[in-house]
Design a protein around this motif. Structure first.
Motif, mmCIF file in Angstrom:
data_model
loop_
_atom_site.group_PDB
_atom_site.id
_atom_site.type_symbol
_atom_site.label_atom_id
_atom_site.label_comp_id
_atom_site.label_asym_id
_atom_site.label_seq_id
_atom_site.Cartn_x
_atom_site.Cartn_y
_atom_site.Cartn_z
ATOM 1 N N VAL A 194 -2.844 0.955 -0.118
ATOM 2 C CA VAL A 194 -3.045 -0.469 -0.422
ATOM 3 C C VAL A 194 -2.252 -0.863 -1.666
ATOM 4 O O VAL A 194 -1.629 -1.943 -1.712
ATOM 5 C CB VAL A 194 -4.542 -0.774 -0.595
ATOM 6 C CG1 VAL A 194 -4.742 -2.154 -1.195
ATOM 7 C CG2 VAL A 194 -5.259 -0.671 0.754
ATOM 8 N N LEU A 195 -2.234 -0.017 -2.666
ATOM 9 C CA LEU A 195 -1.451 -0.316 -3.873
ATOM 10 C C LEU A 195 0.042 -0.289 -3.577
ATOM 11 O O LEU A 195 0.816 -1.047 -4.175
ATOM 12 C CB LEU A 195 -1.808 0.667 -4.984
ATOM 13 C CG LEU A 195 -3.246 0.525 -5.516
ATOM 14 C CD1 LEU A 195 -3.570 1.642 -6.493
ATOM 15 C CD2 LEU A 195 -3.458 -0.836 -6.179
ATOM 16 N N HIS A 196 0.443 0.556 -2.645
ATOM 17 C CA HIS A 196 1.835 0.552 -2.188
ATOM 18 C C HIS A 196 2.166 -0.790 -1.530
ATOM 19 O O HIS A 196 3.235 -1.366 -1.780
ATOM 20 C CB HIS A 196 2.055 1.702 -1.204
ATOM 21 C CG HIS A 196 3.444 1.818 -0.676
ATOM 22 N ND1 HIS A 196 4.466 2.426 -1.373
ATOM 23 C CD2 HIS A 196 4.004 1.372 0.488
ATOM 24 C CE1 HIS A 196 5.579 2.381 -0.660
ATOM 25 N NE2 HIS A 196 5.326 1.740 0.470
ATOM 26 N N LEU A 197 1.247 -1.285 -0.707
ATOM 27 C CA LEU A 197 1.440 -2.603 -0.092
ATOM 28 C C LEU A 197 1.475 -3.699 -1.143
ATOM 29 O O LEU A 197 2.271 -4.645 -1.047
ATOM 30 C CB LEU A 197 0.316 -2.881 0.901
ATOM 31 C CG LEU A 197 0.263 -2.035 2.165
ATOM 32 C CD1 LEU A 197 -0.952 -2.420 3.001
ATOM 33 C CD2 LEU A 197 1.543 -2.198 2.977
ATOM 34 N N ALA A 198 0.607 -3.590 -2.145
ATOM 35 C CA ALA A 198 0.570 -4.600 -3.205
ATOM 36 C C ALA A 198 1.908 -4.674 -3.921
ATOM 37 O O ALA A 198 2.412 -5.770 -4.229
ATOM 38 C CB ALA A 198 -0.542 -4.271 -4.199
ATOM 39 N N ASP A 199 2.507 -3.525 -4.174
ATOM 40 C CA ASP A 199 3.812 -3.506 -4.822
ATOM 41 C C ASP A 199 4.868 -4.162 -3.943
ATOM 42 O O ASP A 199 5.703 -4.933 -4.431
ATOM 43 C CB ASP A 199 4.204 -2.060 -5.141
ATOM 44 C CG ASP A 199 5.552 -1.974 -5.842
ATOM 45 O OD1 ASP A 199 5.642 -2.413 -7.007
ATOM 46 O OD2 ASP A 199 6.513 -1.471 -5.226
ATOM 47 N N ARG A 200 4.818 -3.890 -2.633
ATOM 48 C CA ARG A 200 5.783 -4.507 -1.711
ATOM 49 C C ARG A 200 5.590 -6.025 -1.670
ATOM 50 O O ARG A 200 6.576 -6.784 -1.674
ATOM 51 C CB ARG A 200 5.605 -3.915 -0.320
ATOM 52 C CG ARG A 200 6.513 -4.529 0.746
ATOM 53 C CD ARG A 200 7.985 -4.180 0.533
ATOM 54 N NE ARG A 200 8.211 -2.776 0.782
ATOM 55 C CZ ARG A 200 8.482 -2.252 1.982
ATOM 56 N NH1 ARG A 200 8.571 -3.038 3.051
ATOM 57 N NH2 ARG A 200 8.688 -0.966 2.115
ATOM 58 N N LEU A 201 4.343 -6.451 -1.632
ATOM 59 C CA LEU A 201 4.073 -7.887 -1.601
ATOM 60 C C LEU A 201 4.530 -8.573 -2.884
ATOM 61 O O LEU A 201 4.934 -9.740 -2.867
ATOM 62 C CB LEU A 201 2.573 -8.129 -1.397
ATOM 63 C CG LEU A 201 2.039 -7.844 0.007
ATOM 64 C CD1 LEU A 201 0.526 -7.711 -0.016
ATOM 65 C CD2 LEU A 201 2.461 -8.952 0.972
#
Length: 299
Positions: A194-201
């Motif tokens: 989820v934090l990986h997704l947050a960084d992408r977003l």
């Protein structure tokens, strides 16, 4: 980046709190009852808007699978109506949403991992209400990432790993189902994803392919082999041990139907976001090593 996560006391939220602390650029706000109660949708917008999030993680859910058979209205209020309220609140604040769902949206048949495009067909109230939640979230907020996961465990709360270790404190042998297959998934790995997704977003908000993804531990097993691996790791650290006896699902009847095949393919998540969870045995060791004797909750 300001991130709100619902379900403050749940396994994923507690794992996110821990992992987000390693990222100075992230401010994580965990919300739960009474200020945010999915059974009372009128509480949702005020609680989320007060946090001024850039991203909302919808992790709160009704997860008592068997009890849901007797409480379908409450399960639906939380898993469908409540999830929709969270997604709508995020949309009103112009924030994307990451919503956690489940393998139970599938019928549980077949002998291969499910992919995101496979037909759904839940066979329990829990699975049906989670599927309704997926549809409601997608309808309420077009900027949605729905993550289906399965067999979640962690050092926190109540889960299969902690239950096995607790029971082994007083029993020499445990009977565990051997004809249900799935992917053991650490909530800590979910938090990292989820934090990986947050960084992408944050870095590429216009380049994110929104939609449904599967997110589980790498590799599959059955419940009895999962239990044996728990005890192998536990005894390596001088922790509790029990012999595991294989039984069939028919020998351990439950009120809700359990899928015999819960395996999910994570290829799409890896292809789009370049992230895959470690082998489930590796993640399991990290968790078991943190659980004190008796399987009590980690602080």
């Amino acid at each position: 980046m300001r991130i709100v996560v619902t379900g403050r006391d749940g396994q994923v939220a507690r794992s996110l709190i821990e992992r987000a602390a390693l990222h100075p650029s992230i401010k994580l706000i965990a919300l739960g009852r009474p200020e945010l109660d999915l059974a009372q949708p009128e509480t949702v917008f005020a609680a989320i808007s007060a946090a001024k999030p850039d991203l909302v993680i919808s992790a709160a859910a009704y997860t008592a699978v068997d009890k849901a058979e007797d409480e379908p209205a409450l399960a639906r209020a939380i898993n469908a109506d409540g999830a929709a309220a969270v997604a709508q609140a995020a949309a009103n604040l112009n924030a994307p949403i990451v919503h956690l769902s489940t393998d139970y949206v599938f019928c549980g048949e077949g002998d291969r991992p499910y992919v995101e495009s496979d037909p759904t067909g839940p066979r329990s109230v829990y699975g049906q209400t989670k599927l309704e939640g997926e549809l409601a979230v997608a309808d309420a907020n077009p900027r949605h990432l729905i993550l289906r996961t399965a067999w979640v465990y962690s050092p926190f709360g109540t889960n299969f790993v902690k239950t096995m270790l607790r029971l082994a404190e007083t029993r020499d042998t445990l009977s565990v189902v051997a004809d249900q297959w799935g992917n053991p998934t650490s909530a800590i790995d979910i938090a990292d994803a989820v934090l990986h997704l947050a960084d992408r977003l944050h870095t590429d908000p216009d380049g994110v392919d929104f939609g449904i993804y599967h997110l589980v531990g790498t590799g599959s097993t059955n419940w009895s082999s999962f239990a044996r691996e728990i005890f192998k790791i536990s005894t390596d650290g001088l922790g509790p041990f029990a012999d595991v006896k294989d039984i069939l699902t028919s020998e351990y009847p439950t009120k809700a139907n359990r899928p015999s095949n819960s395996r999910l393919s994570t290829d799409r998540f890896f292809d789009i976001f370049g992230w895959r969870a470690p082998a489930w045995q590796q993640s399991l060791k990290h968790v078991v090593d943190r659980i004190p004797a008796g399987g009590k909750s980690a602080v």
